[in-house]
Design an enzyme around this catalytic site. Structure first.
Site, PDB file in Angstrom:
ATOM      1  N   HIS A 164       1.001  -1.151   0.149  1.00  0.00           N
ATOM      2  CA  HIS A 164       0.061  -0.374   0.159  1.00  0.00           C
ATOM      3  C   HIS A 164       0.738   1.215  -0.147  1.00  0.00           C
ATOM      4  CE1 HIS A 164      -4.048  -2.100   0.494  1.00  0.00           C
ATOM      5  NE2 HIS A 164      -3.077  -2.766   0.509  1.00  0.00           N
ATOM      6  N   ASP A 371       4.077   9.575  -2.233  1.00  0.00           N
ATOM      7  CA  ASP A 371       2.256   9.099  -1.723  1.00  0.00           C
ATOM      8  C   ASP A 371       2.234   7.904  -2.690  1.00  0.00           C
ATOM      9  OD1 ASP A 371       0.674   8.543   0.313  1.00  0.00           O
ATOM     10  OD2 ASP A 371      -0.113  10.731  -0.405  1.00  0.00           O
TER      11      ASP A 371
END
Length: 730
Positions: A164, A371
């Site tokens: 993730h 990110d």
């Protein structure tokens, strides 16, 4: 259909210990939300850490309640392991390195030991509850060793892994001392998923450079396993956010915000307080915006919301202080009576106030320095049912690849961010709607449920494809039949390759000298009555004579050029010449000069270009160029160009291992024949074997061999089993 075992660092349930018992709070995080659809269609069990519970009696009670009420199985950790595994290796080593902050990365052996220990603990807990037909889906950077650990215990299980956070480029990942362990851990999965193609590409590059495994369309075939690497951008619960403004609680929050913010334009910034989010850079860009465009002073408010994060780490405490100081300075420099440029909240938001902020914001400013995905950007677009609002997003966020209609900026370019703010605040409504409708349709189609379901569909496809490999794997039933046939035979022929079959590969050929274990095994096997052992190699005859000459076995050198039967001298399979070398050697030398780490090995009737120690991508490129060059050069020279494992060999045409092996195969009516090899040169051997022979290919690549074995270790184990039977059944 079996169950789905979901494995993550934390359970989707927050457990708080209160007087008289426990209170449970279901998580509203993206992962828990995303997997709800799978939990409805699968019988599922979620495995993870429930929080710090030390009392053994309390743990037993909690385990029972979590299972019956939430379908969860807890993994209990000690405070020391939590500190070193989670606070240490996960968040002081992996998190900063994978987010491109190597200066913050801590390389501590005790952190690594805790990380490995906790991954093993997770493995043990999974083995306690796993059933043969379960599918296991492991999540995120806390558990990157777990897939391999599970594969070793559950070789046939369907195992998926999803990361993730970003996967860094090879140049950064190579800084990690435990890089091989991490890659091997991840390759234990059948399917390794990332948010974006870039992250998948970085992973594949690291696997090639560090482990030496290339890929074909994202498929990596190791000696033990075939894994697929692919990208699956995580979505959001689109309908939940799209319908949020119709909820009475959200509408109340919207009215409160309007009262507090007045009629100014609203720029919204929501993030965890983390150095990867670029919050100081964002504030400095906003300051530059107010300086460069003074006409917006008094007309725009930055609503800055930061959720507390990892407050025990020094970098986060310093970041909090830095943000506080920047907010104070900007408000002091540009603020006026009745207008505060930045409204600053440091707290975690629940759904209703979060959705209200999305609804009132004219601009969402999402500018992380790095990110993995960033769901805030997607949630903002989904919440704007009227189509209004402008998203400014960092090109360093994974979501940027899906949200190309937004204003995409470099978060380190303050002038570009300031210009984007000015452009966003004056963008016509019809343009806002046109941009947002395209993104909304995309987000609606690929929502979080679709993300989870597509991953599971791909995992099922991968397992089906693996069946083609597994069908030929030498499983226990076939192994037992092989052993029985060997034991009952009176005359047995064993044709064995050496490099890659009885031993692994080394940087230089001379480093693969056999140890006592292999020499003793071959000698014992040759001594069994009725056995004929032949070692077939691409090595020169002098090396084979030196290493294996006194074992009482047959030898074939240079892929079939030279043959040595027991108690006889070396003989050439046919008269050959090596005059061609003078024309070919300069070509190989040219490619060696152009390929650092490559070298030439000269045999009696062959020249070999080795590039195992070269940079992998450069070595593969030069090898392809060399092969094309040689094919043109040797067209009329009766020479053959062979591509092996990190080698290109030039030798006389018509000579191969199969032709040489026929000297032994046609000599007698063998009751049992076994041949083992690992690369393309061994395919000629497999091709001449009778149908009843046992042919073994080391590795999982397609082959003429009847069966596959994963590694030289498995070959040696099988031969040990056979030689132990020999004296009793010869």
């Amino acid at each position: 259909m079996g169950r789905l075992l979901i494995v993550s660092n934390r359970l989707p349930v927050t457990v708080l210990q209160k007087k008289g018992g426990y209170r449970f709070f279901p998580s509203i995080g993206g992962l828990a939300t995303g997997l709800k659809s799978l939990q409805r269609s699968w019988e599922s069990l979620w495995i993870g850490w429930p929080g710090e519970i030390q009392d053994e009696e309390a743990r037993a009670e909690l385990r029972a309640r979590l299972l019956t009420e939430f379908n969860c199985h807890p993994v209990f950790l000690s405070p020391a392991d939590v500190e070193k595994y989670y606070g240490g290796f996960s968040n002081r080593t992996i998190w900063p390195l994978f987010h491109y902050f190597p200066v913050y990365t801590v390389y501590d052996e005790s952190y690594w030991e805790a990380y490995e220990r906790v991954n093993r603990l997770f493995c043990r807990e999974i083995l306690r509850v796993a059933r043969p037909d379960d599918t296991i889906w492991v999540h995120d950077y806390h558990l990157m060793l777990l897939p391999k650990m599970l594969r070793e215990k559950l070789p046939d299980a369907a195992i998926g892994f999803f990361l993730h956070i970003p996967f860094p480029s090879f140049e950064l990942f190579r800084l990690l001392p435990w890089r091989r362990d991490i890659l091997e851990g991840l390759l234990g999965a059948d399917l390794v998923g990332f948010h974006t193609y870039d992250y998948a590409r970085h992973f594949l590059s690291s696997v090639l450079h560090i482990l030496g495994y290339d890929h074909k369309l994202g498929e990596i075939i190791t000696r033990e396993h075939a894994a697929k690497v692919d990208s699956f951008p995580m979505g959001i619960d689109y309908e939940r956010f799209s319908g949020a403004t119709a909820l009475p609680a959200v509408r109340r929050e919207i009215r409160l915000l309007r009262q507090q913010l007045g009629d100014t334009k609203v720029v919204l910034s929501i993030d965890r307080l983390d150095y990867t989010k670029g919050i100081p850079q964002r504030l400095e860009a906003f300051s530059l915006f107010l300086k460069k465009y003074p006409e917006w002073r008094g007309k725009v408010t930055l609503l800055l919301v930061t959720a507390p994060s990892r407050v025990s780490l020094d970098q986060y405490r310093l970041l909090r202080r830095q943000v506080d100081e920047l907010v104070g300075r900007i408000n002091g420099e540009y603020g006026s009576v009745g207008w505060t440029p930045i409204r600053y909240l440091n707290r975690t938001l629940t759904f209703h106030p979060l959705a209200a902020m999305y609804a009132v914001a004219d601009v969402a400013l999402v500018t992380p320095l790095r990110d993995g995905m960033n769901l805030i950007a997607k949630e903002y677009i989904a919440t704007r049912r009227d189509g209004k609002g402008v998203l400014i997003i960092s090109e360093m966020a994974g979501a940027a690849s899906e949200l190309g209609e937004a204003l995409v900026i470099n978060p380190n370019n303050k002038a570009e961010v300031a210009e984007a703010l000015h452009l966003a605040l004056q963008m016509p409504e019809e343009e806002q709607v046109a941009r947002n409708r395209v993104m909304q349709e995309r987000l609606k189609r690929w929502n979080v449920a679709c993300w989870a379901e597509k991953f599971m569909e791909k995992l099922a496809e991968v397992k089906e494809r693996q069946e083609a490999f597994l069908v030929k794997r030498l499983r226990q039933a076939n192994k037992e039949r092989l052993v029985r046939d060997y034991a009952s035979a009176k005359r047995r022929l064993l044709l064995l390759d050496y490099d890659g079959t009885l031993t692994g590969f080394f940087g230089r050929p001379e480093e693969a000298r056999p140890g006592n274990e292999i020499l003793e095994l071959l000698a014992r096997m040759a001594a069994v009555p009725g056995n004929e052992v032949v070692l077939i190699s691409g090595r020169d005859k002098e090396t084979l004579e030196d290493w294996f000459g006194d074992l009482g076995i047959g030898l074939i050198a240079e892929h079939g050029v030279w043959i040595k039967e027991q108690e006889k001298d070396w003989e050439m399979i046919e008269p050959l010449t090596n005059e061609w070398k003078e024309a070919i050697r300069p070509v190989l030398e040219l490619y060696v000069d152009r390929t650092p780490g490559a070298f030439i090995e000269e045999k009696g009737f062959a020249l070999v270009f080795h590039y195992r120690k070269a940079e992998p991508e450069l070595g593969a490129l030069r090898a392809r160029e060399l092969v094309n060059h040689l094919l043109n050069l040797t067209a009329n020279l009766h020479l053959q160009v062979l591509e092996g494992n990190k080698v290109v060999e030039v030798k006389n045409a018509g000579i191969n291992k199969g032709r040489a092996a026929l000297r032994w195969i046609g000599r007698a009516a063998w009751d049992f024949i076994l041949a083992a090899g690992d690369d393309r040169t061994d395919e000629d051997l497999f091709a001449v074997l009778p149908e009843t022979a046992y042919s073994l290919k080391v590795g999982l690549t397609p082959s003429r061999a009847r069966f596959n074995l994963p590694s030289p270790k498995e070959v040696l184990s099988l031969l040990e089993k056979l030689v132990d039977l020999g004296p009793r059944h010869g």
